[in-house]
Design a protein around this motif. Structure first.
Motif, PDB file in Angstrom:
ATOM      1  N   LYS A  65      47.382  33.563  45.534  1.00 15.23           N
ATOM      2  CA  LYS A  65      46.478  34.991  45.581  1.00 15.23           C
ATOM      3  C   LYS A  65      47.883  36.151  45.435  1.00 15.23           C
ATOM      4  O   LYS A  65      48.517  35.595  46.538  1.00 15.23           O
ATOM      5  CB  LYS A  65      45.581  35.359  46.084  1.00 15.23           C
ATOM      6  N   THR A 120      37.006  27.795  45.669  1.00 16.34           N
ATOM      7  CA  THR A 120      37.417  28.930  46.212  1.00 16.34           C
ATOM      8  C   THR A 120      38.668  28.820  46.528  1.00 16.34           C
ATOM      9  O   THR A 120      39.754  29.937  47.176  1.00 16.34           O
ATOM     10  CB  THR A 120      36.224  30.206  46.449  1.00 16.34           C
ATOM     11  N   ASN A 122      41.300  28.533  45.190  1.00 18.05           N
ATOM     12  CA  ASN A 122      41.623  29.541  44.271  1.00 18.05           C
ATOM     13  C   ASN A 122      42.476  30.348  45.048  1.00 18.05           C
ATOM     14  O   ASN A 122      43.584  31.288  44.183  1.00 18.05           O
ATOM     15  CB  ASN A 122      40.961  30.272  43.435  1.00 18.05           C
TER      16      ASN A 122
END
Length: 190
Positions: A3, A51, A54
């Motif tokens: 991210k 998740t 991610n």
């Protein structure tokens, strides 16, 4: 980290990051870093493995995020504006503040993770890299004949050495002693 955290972070992203931060810190208080699995992190955080992946490459990536999140508490961005003779003290104080404000967590984490283990090796590397970058940008180049990168490495290693001695190795030092030790070790450069 997968991210991009340089821009604005949504509440959902922050909530997820906070959940994984809380999960790893809780698990570190219970067991060594080497024994923590991604499955345990996900279960504790309340998110699926997808998740986790991610956001993070692996557990070490999560750990680096944690160090970054903690370092934001230090507020070292203004170090370049500090007078050169006070920069080492300012950096030491900021990092000592973080360690002291998280003293209970540090104490429980140390029970399961020795200072020479992988967790604290990661922390050492992170602090040294951060200190090196900060110091490299604010060295008064006219004062030194040595290469800037060499001086930055020396300062960063010295700051880490004093912090390690005081907070990870259990030698209780006052702030004055922290400053005195760092200055004594840096005397050849200053």
């Amino acid at each position: 980290m997968k991210k991009d955290l340089t821009g604005k972070i949504t509440r959902g992203t922050q909530r997820t990051l906070d959940a994984f931060f809380t999960a790893i810190t809780a698990l570190l208080a219970e067991k060594p870093f080497a024994d923590i699995s991604v499955n345990e992190l996900c279960e504790r955080a309340g998110y699926p493995r997808a998740t986790f992946y991610n956001y993070f490459e692996d557990r070490d990536d999560l750990l680096n995020y944690c160090w970054t999140a903690l370092s934001k508490q230090a507020n070292l961005a203004d170090l370049a504006l500090t007078a050169p003779e006070h920069r080492v003290d300012t950096a030491l104080d900021a990092m000592a503040d973080i360690l002291e404000s998280n003293a209970d967590l540090l104490r429980t984490v140390l029970e399961n993770n020795p200072p020479e283990g992988p967790l604290f090796s990661s922390l050492h590397m992170f602090i040294e890299n951060q200190a090196r970058e900060i110091i490299r940008t604010c060295i008064d180049r006219d004062r030194f004949t040595l290469p800037t990168d060499l001086i930055a490495d020396h300062y960063a290693n010295t700051v880490m050495l004093v912090l390690d001695w005081a907070y990870l190795r259990g030698h209780t030092l006052s702030r004055t002693q922290l400053h005195d030790y760092a200055h004594a070790l840096l005397r050849g450069v200053e």
